[in-house]
Design a protein around this motif. Structure first.
Motif, PDB file in Angstrom:
ATOM      1  N   PRO A 207     -32.079 -22.109 -21.185  1.00 50.75           N
ATOM      2  CA  PRO A 207     -31.157 -20.975 -21.280  1.00 50.75           C
ATOM      3  C   PRO A 207     -31.595 -19.809 -20.390  1.00 50.75           C
ATOM      4  O   PRO A 207     -32.785 -19.623 -20.128  1.00 50.75           O
ATOM      5  CB  PRO A 207     -31.222 -20.593 -22.760  1.00 50.75           C
ATOM      6  N   LYS A 208     -30.623 -19.028 -19.947  1.00 48.09           N
ATOM      7  CA  LYS A 208     -30.880 -17.809 -19.182  1.00 48.09           C
ATOM      8  C   LYS A 208     -30.609 -16.615 -20.093  1.00 48.09           C
ATOM      9  O   LYS A 208     -29.569 -16.545 -20.758  1.00 48.09           O
ATOM     10  CB  LYS A 208     -29.974 -17.734 -17.956  1.00 48.09           C
ATOM     11  N   VAL A 209     -31.540 -15.685 -20.114  1.00 47.99           N
ATOM     12  CA  VAL A 209     -31.457 -14.515 -20.984  1.00 47.99           C
ATOM     13  C   VAL A 209     -31.295 -13.262 -20.125  1.00 47.99           C
ATOM     14  O   VAL A 209     -31.960 -13.111 -19.089  1.00 47.99           O
ATOM     15  CB  VAL A 209     -32.724 -14.380 -21.850  1.00 47.99           C
ATOM     16  N   GLY A 210     -30.409 -12.370 -20.548  1.00 48.56           N
ATOM     17  CA  GLY A 210     -30.174 -11.125 -19.827  1.00 48.56           C
ATOM     18  C   GLY A 210     -31.422 -10.257 -19.767  1.00 48.56           C
ATOM     19  O   GLY A 210     -32.277 -10.297 -20.663  1.00 48.56           O
ATOM     20  N   THR A 211     -31.519  -9.443 -18.726  1.00 49.35           N
ATOM     21  CA  THR A 211     -32.695  -8.601 -18.516  1.00 49.35           C
ATOM     22  C   THR A 211     -32.395  -7.112 -18.698  1.00 49.35           C
ATOM     23  O   THR A 211     -33.197  -6.277 -18.302  1.00 49.35           O
ATOM     24  CB  THR A 211     -33.272  -8.843 -17.107  1.00 49.35           C
ATOM     25  N   ASN A 212     -31.276  -6.785 -19.314  1.00 44.54           N
ATOM     26  CA  ASN A 212     -30.935  -5.378 -19.539  1.00 44.54           C
ATOM     27  C   ASN A 212     -31.943  -4.735 -20.488  1.00 44.54           C
ATOM     28  O   ASN A 212     -32.479  -5.373 -21.393  1.00 44.54           O
ATOM     29  CB  ASN A 212     -29.527  -5.257 -20.125  1.00 44.54           C
ATOM     30  N   THR A 213     -32.196  -3.448 -20.263  1.00 41.94           N
ATOM     31  CA  THR A 213     -33.152  -2.710 -21.105  1.00 41.94           C
ATOM     32  C   THR A 213     -32.507  -1.455 -21.687  1.00 41.94           C
ATOM     33  O   THR A 213     -33.180  -0.447 -21.897  1.00 41.94           O
ATOM     34  CB  THR A 213     -34.401  -2.324 -20.293  1.00 41.94           C
ATOM     35  N   ASP A 214     -31.212  -1.535 -21.961  1.00 45.07           N
ATOM     36  CA  ASP A 214     -30.460  -0.385 -22.456  1.00 45.07           C
ATOM     37  C   ASP A 214     -30.291  -0.394 -23.966  1.00 45.07           C
ATOM     38  O   ASP A 214     -29.535   0.402 -24.525  1.00 45.07           O
ATOM     39  CB  ASP A 214     -29.080  -0.333 -21.795  1.00 45.07           C
ATOM     40  N   GLY A 215     -30.999  -1.266 -24.665  1.00 41.15           N
ATOM     41  CA  GLY A 215     -30.894  -1.332 -26.117  1.00 41.15           C
ATOM     42  C   GLY A 215     -29.755  -2.192 -26.616  1.00 41.15           C
ATOM     43  O   GLY A 215     -29.614  -2.379 -27.825  1.00 41.15           O
ATOM     44  N   LYS A 216     -28.941  -2.717 -25.701  1.00 44.61           N
ATOM     45  CA  LYS A 216     -27.845  -3.600 -26.083  1.00 44.61           C
ATOM     46  C   LYS A 216     -28.330  -5.046 -26.081  1.00 44.61           C
ATOM     47  O   LYS A 216     -29.313  -5.386 -25.431  1.00 44.61           O
ATOM     48  CB  LYS A 216     -26.661  -3.429 -25.135  1.00 44.61           C
ATOM     49  N   ALA A 217     -27.629  -5.893 -26.825  1.00 42.99           N
ATOM     50  CA  ALA A 217     -28.042  -7.292 -26.940  1.00 42.99           C
ATOM     51  C   ALA A 217     -27.993  -7.978 -25.580  1.00 42.99           C
ATOM     52  O   ALA A 217     -26.994  -7.877 -24.863  1.00 42.99           O
ATOM     53  CB  ALA A 217     -27.139  -8.018 -27.920  1.00 42.99           C
ATOM     54  N   PRO A 218     -29.041  -8.707 -25.205  1.00 41.69           N
ATOM     55  CA  PRO A 218     -28.991  -9.463 -23.948  1.00 41.69           C
ATOM     56  C   PRO A 218     -28.106 -10.695 -24.096  1.00 41.69           C
ATOM     57  O   PRO A 218     -27.952 -11.233 -25.189  1.00 41.69           O
ATOM     58  CB  PRO A 218     -30.456  -9.861 -23.737  1.00 41.69           C
TER      59      PRO A 218
END
Length: 338
Positions: A207-218
């Motif tokens: 699986p590929k997981v999102g790398t956002n760091t804005d507190g929202k679900a990846p």
């Protein structure tokens, strides 16, 4: 054995994955089960205190932030109100009730200067939630609004400490005013994310997981491939904190989906509530979580893929997205460990 802080009113709650489900009814039950049950003293809620700026005893040595302080004996009678003084003003985010804080601290008795607890000698900052039933009320009220990077000194009367029963384990009588010096290292809430360095995700069969760091679900994108038969534990974001040890408790954000359907079965982002659990206890519940997080660095986001034998096997929670022999996929942000 890791020594438990005397400040904690009750044990940290287990992550809600222990009884997860995918509908709102199940999520509500899970959230309730994660909340610590207040101790007897915490349930008899005292009225909010009047906060004054003194008196508090002098700090005579160890005057720098995060340095173990030496605190003088209290002079004269302490205030009957909650005395709070910011000794060093930090510039980080302000603490709010309901947040989790990471802090070093020293506690002693006003009238004798007897130190009854401190985290500096253990080299283990405390991580806990500023919520009724999780911590003595003096901390709840006295730290609200203080900023990360601050050193705060408090003199807490029994009403907002351990009450008239005191704390025999610590040698605290029901008439003792408590003095604390607290160094606020960090604060976490439902908007917190891992902040590590991005690691390449180049295996097409995982699986590929999102790398956002804005507190929202990846995001979690599950490939159309056979699920792995062994535990996968890979960095998505690699932090620079200490490696998690097998006997520690972690504070996390997480999201879990089922490999076959891609359906989410539990998420701290959806509940807007962080989870805390002991790796030792998690060995008995969802073994793959404990094994997959051990050795990973604090501040990281980790992809976990666990085969059924390390998840729920043939005994999944009822009424949810997890079926018998489901392979589970998690994105876990390790915010803190203690």
């Amino acid at each position: 054995m890791r020594r438990r802080s005397l400040l904690i009113a009750v044990p940290a709650g287990l992550v809600t994955i222990a009884g997860c489900g995918d509908d709102k009814k199940d999520s509500s039950k899970a959230s309730d089960s994660a909340s610590p049950s207040p101790s007897a003293s915490a349930t008899s809620a005292a009225p909010p205190p009047k906060i004054v700026d003194g008196p508090v005893p002098a700090i005579t040595a160890g005057t720098k932030f995060d340095e173990k302080p030496t605190v003088a004996k209290g002079s004269g009678d302490p205030s009957k109100n909650l005395a709070v003084k910011t000794v060093i003003a930090g510039s980080g985010r302000a603490v709010a009730e309901g947040d989790y804080i990471q802090a070093n601290y020293l506690g002693q008795i006003w009238s004798t200067a007897k130190v009854f607890d401190n985290s500096y000698d253990r080299n283990a900052p405390l991580v806990l939630q500023l919520a009724q039933g999780s911590i003595i009320d003096g901390w709840r009220y006295g730290l609200a609004g203080r900023k990360v990077g601050s050193r705060v000194e408090m003199a807490i009367p029994p009403t907002w400490g351990y009450g008239t029963q005191g704390n025999a384990q610590a040698g605290i009588k029901g008439t003792d005013t408590l003095v604390f010096v607290i160094d606020i290292q960090d604060v976490f809430n439902a908007k917190s994310s891992a902040k590590g360095k991005t690691v390449a995700q180049d295996d097409a069969d995982l699986p590929k997981v999102g790398t956002n760091t804005d507190g929202k679900a990846p995001s979690i994108e599950v490939p159309k491939a056979d699920a792995p038969t062994k535990l996968v534990s890979n960095y998505v974001l690699e932090g620079d904190g200490a490696a998690v040890k097998a006997d520690q408790t972690v504070l996390v954000q997480f999201k879990g989906v089922v490999w076959d359907s891609g359906k989410e079965f539990e998420s701290t982002y959806t509940r807007k509530q962080l989870s805390s659990f002991s790796l030792t206890q998690m060995q008995q519940l969802v073994k793959g979580l404990a094994e997959g997080l051990e050795g990973k660095k604090v501040g990281s986001r980790v992809l976990l893929v666990m085969p059924p034998k390390l998840g729920y096997g043939d005994n999944p929670p009822t009424g949810g997205a997890i079926k018998k022999d489901s392979t589970l996929v998690f994105s876990v942000d390790i915010l803190a460990a203690m």
